[in-house]
Motif scaffolding. Structure first.
Motif, PDB file in Angstrom:
ATOM      1  N   ALA A   1       0.873  -1.283  -0.002  1.00  0.00           N
ATOM      2  CA  ALA A   1       0.006  -0.049  -0.004  1.00  0.00           C
ATOM      3  C   ALA A   1       0.831   1.238   0.022  1.00  0.00           C
ATOM      4  O   ALA A   1       1.943   1.070   0.517  1.00  0.00           O
ATOM      5  CB  ALA A   1      -0.944   0.030   1.360  1.00  0.00           C
ATOM      6  N   ASP A   2       0.634   2.463  -0.512  1.00  0.00           N
ATOM      7  CA  ASP A   2       1.303   3.446  -0.559  1.00  0.00           C
ATOM      8  C   ASP A   2       1.026   4.290   0.635  1.00  0.00           C
ATOM      9  O   ASP A   2      -0.030   4.044   1.329  1.00  0.00           O
ATOM     10  CB  ASP A   2       1.144   4.350  -1.774  1.00  0.00           C
ATOM     11  CG  ASP A   2      -0.307   4.698  -2.156  1.00  0.00           C
ATOM     12  OD1 ASP A   2      -1.214   4.932  -1.338  1.00  0.00           O
ATOM     13  OD2 ASP A   2      -0.601   4.721  -3.338  1.00  0.00           O
ATOM     14  N   VAL A   3       1.632   5.386   1.026  1.00  0.00           N
ATOM     15  CA  VAL A   3       1.283   6.350   2.030  1.00  0.00           C
ATOM     16  C   VAL A   3       0.002   6.835   2.195  1.00  0.00           C
ATOM     17  O   VAL A   3      -0.775   6.878   3.280  1.00  0.00           O
ATOM     18  CB  VAL A   3       2.493   7.347   2.125  1.00  0.00           C
ATOM     19  CG1 VAL A   3       2.450   8.191   3.301  1.00  0.00           C
ATOM     20  CG2 VAL A   3       3.948   6.566   2.374  1.00  0.00           C
ATOM     21  N   ALA A   4      -0.395   7.255   1.370  1.00  0.00           N
ATOM     22  CA  ALA A   4      -1.612   7.842   0.964  1.00  0.00           C
ATOM     23  C   ALA A   4      -2.904   6.835   1.258  1.00  0.00           C
ATOM     24  O   ALA A   4      -3.780   7.588   2.017  1.00  0.00           O
ATOM     25  CB  ALA A   4      -1.647   8.660  -0.325  1.00  0.00           C
ATOM     26  N   THR A   5      -2.847   5.814   0.809  1.00  0.00           N
ATOM     27  CA  THR A   5      -3.752   5.004   0.961  1.00  0.00           C
ATOM     28  C   THR A   5      -3.737   4.530   2.471  1.00  0.00           C
ATOM     29  O   THR A   5      -4.891   4.382   3.169  1.00  0.00           O
ATOM     30  CB  THR A   5      -3.640   3.495   0.353  1.00  0.00           C
ATOM     31  OG1 THR A   5      -3.407   3.603  -1.164  1.00  0.00           O
ATOM     32  CG2 THR A   5      -4.755   2.378   0.632  1.00  0.00           C
ATOM     33  N   VAL A   6      -2.611   4.395   3.086  1.00  0.00           N
ATOM     34  CA  VAL A   6      -2.613   3.774   4.422  1.00  0.00           C
ATOM     35  C   VAL A   6      -3.049   5.169   5.376  1.00  0.00           C
ATOM     36  O   VAL A   6      -3.716   4.909   6.376  1.00  0.00           O
ATOM     37  CB  VAL A   6      -1.050   3.709   4.973  1.00  0.00           C
ATOM     38  CG1 VAL A   6      -1.058   3.573   6.207  1.00  0.00           C
ATOM     39  CG2 VAL A   6      -0.814   2.320   4.137  1.00  0.00           C
ATOM     40  N   ALA A   7      -2.780   6.489   5.059  1.00  0.00           N
ATOM     41  CA  ALA A   7      -3.087   7.535   5.698  1.00  0.00           C
ATOM     42  C   ALA A   7      -4.827   7.702   5.856  1.00  0.00           C
ATOM     43  O   ALA A   7      -5.499   8.058   6.816  1.00  0.00           O
ATOM     44  CB  ALA A   7      -2.803   9.054   5.167  1.00  0.00           C
ATOM     45  N   VAL A   8      -5.425   7.269   4.507  1.00  0.00           N
ATOM     46  CA  VAL A   8      -6.880   7.481   4.531  1.00  0.00           C
ATOM     47  C   VAL A   8      -7.559   6.047   5.284  1.00  0.00           C
ATOM     48  O   VAL A   8      -8.456   6.382   6.074  1.00  0.00           O
ATOM     49  CB  VAL A   8      -7.138   7.129   2.984  1.00  0.00           C
ATOM     50  CG1 VAL A   8      -8.899   7.035   2.986  1.00  0.00           C
ATOM     51  CG2 VAL A   8      -6.873   8.444   2.185  1.00  0.00           C
ATOM     52  N   GLU A   9      -6.944   5.241   5.482  1.00  0.00           N
ATOM     53  CA  GLU A   9      -7.233   3.861   6.172  1.00  0.00           C
ATOM     54  C   GLU A   9      -7.476   4.217   7.614  1.00  0.00           C
ATOM     55  O   GLU A   9      -8.071   3.942   8.368  1.00  0.00           O
ATOM     56  CB  GLU A   9      -6.523   2.918   5.789  1.00  0.00           C
ATOM     57  CG  GLU A   9      -6.703   1.986   4.390  1.00  0.00           C
ATOM     58  CD  GLU A   9      -5.808   0.908   4.254  1.00  0.00           C
ATOM     59  OE1 GLU A   9      -5.944   0.360   3.010  1.00  0.00           O
ATOM     60  OE2 GLU A   9      -5.003   0.733   4.842  1.00  0.00           O
ATOM     61  N   MET A  10      -6.306   5.002   8.054  1.00  0.00           N
ATOM     62  CA  MET A  10      -6.103   5.230   9.549  1.00  0.00           C
ATOM     63  C   MET A  10      -6.818   6.525   9.754  1.00  0.00           C
ATOM     64  O   MET A  10      -6.689   6.885  11.092  1.00  0.00           O
ATOM     65  CB  MET A  10      -4.449   5.370   9.844  1.00  0.00           C
ATOM     66  CG  MET A  10      -3.726   4.071   9.434  1.00  0.00           C
ATOM     67  SD  MET A  10      -2.075   4.132   9.908  1.00  0.00           S
ATOM     68  CE  MET A  10      -1.953   4.626  11.628  1.00  0.00           C
ATOM     69  N   GLY A  11      -7.159   7.432   8.905  1.00  0.00           N
ATOM     70  CA  GLY A  11      -7.698   8.754   9.221  1.00  0.00           C
ATOM     71  C   GLY A  11      -6.495   9.664   9.891  1.00  0.00           C
ATOM     72  O   GLY A  11      -6.944  10.327  10.648  1.00  0.00           O
ATOM     73  N   VAL A  12      -5.451   9.757   9.211  1.00  0.00           N
ATOM     74  CA  VAL A  12      -4.373  10.420   9.623  1.00  0.00           C
ATOM     75  C   VAL A  12      -3.845  11.188   8.330  1.00  0.00           C
ATOM     76  O   VAL A  12      -4.262  10.901   7.364  1.00  0.00           O
ATOM     77  CB  VAL A  12      -3.382   9.939  10.460  1.00  0.00           C
ATOM     78  CG1 VAL A  12      -3.968   9.286  11.665  1.00  0.00           C
ATOM     79  CG2 VAL A  12      -2.782   8.753   9.742  1.00  0.00           C
ATOM     80  N   GLU A  13      -3.017  12.271   8.617  1.00  0.00           N
ATOM     81  CA  GLU A  13      -2.245  12.831   7.529  1.00  0.00           C
ATOM     82  C   GLU A  13      -1.111  11.889   6.956  1.00  0.00           C
ATOM     83  O   GLU A  13      -0.565  11.143   7.844  1.00  0.00           O
ATOM     84  CB  GLU A  13      -1.622  14.107   7.827  1.00  0.00           C
ATOM     85  CG  GLU A  13      -2.602  15.142   8.537  1.00  0.00           C
ATOM     86  CD  GLU A  13      -3.512  15.608   7.206  1.00  0.00           C
ATOM     87  OE1 GLU A  13      -3.020  15.751   6.139  1.00  0.00           O
ATOM     88  OE2 GLU A  13      -4.667  15.903   7.725  1.00  0.00           O
ATOM     89  N   GLU A  14      -0.804  12.026   5.912  1.00  0.00           N
ATOM     90  CA  GLU A  14       0.372  11.420   5.137  1.00  0.00           C
ATOM     91  C   GLU A  14       1.539  11.576   5.744  1.00  0.00           C
ATOM     92  O   GLU A  14       2.381  10.470   5.982  1.00  0.00           O
ATOM     93  CB  GLU A  14       0.404  11.679   3.675  1.00  0.00           C
ATOM     94  CG  GLU A  14      -0.621  11.239   2.628  1.00  0.00           C
ATOM     95  CD  GLU A  14      -0.731  11.477   1.358  1.00  0.00           C
ATOM     96  OE1 GLU A  14       0.590  11.599   0.809  1.00  0.00           O
ATOM     97  OE2 GLU A  14      -1.426  11.474   0.590  1.00  0.00           O
TER      98      GLU A  14
END
Length: 86
Positions: free
Chosen positions: A54-67
């Motif tokens: 997964a890329d950083v942007a995807t993980v950020a969305v999943e976690m609800g945090v900033e990249e």
């Protein structure tokens, strides 16, 4: 005997080819174990990026945090692995 020698040679060739793959698999399993010992959120971030690709942007969305926060968790997790911290 010639056939046995040929079969033996073929087995050695297969083993030579498989050896790096087995080593890589063992290293991957060891890395997965070490990451599994980390606390959240480092464990999830490293797993998603390194193993799920997964890329950083995807993980950020999943976690609800900033990249930037995901990047920080990733870098901290890598540091923990390199320094033997949990």
């Amino acid at each position: 005997q010639e056939q046995a020698a040929k079969a033996h040679t073929e087995v050695e060739e297969i083993q030579a080819t498989m050896s790096p793959l087995v080593t890589t698999l063992r290293e991957r399993q060891a890395l997965q174990r070490r990451i599994g010992e980390l606390e959240e959120p480092h464990r999830s971030v490293l797993t998603r990026i390194l193993f799920d690709e997964a890329d950083v942007a995807t993980v950020a969305v999943e976690m609800g945090v900033e990249e930037t926060q995901v990047q920080e968790f990733y870098e901290q997790g890598i540091d923990m692995l390199l320094n033997g911290e949990d």
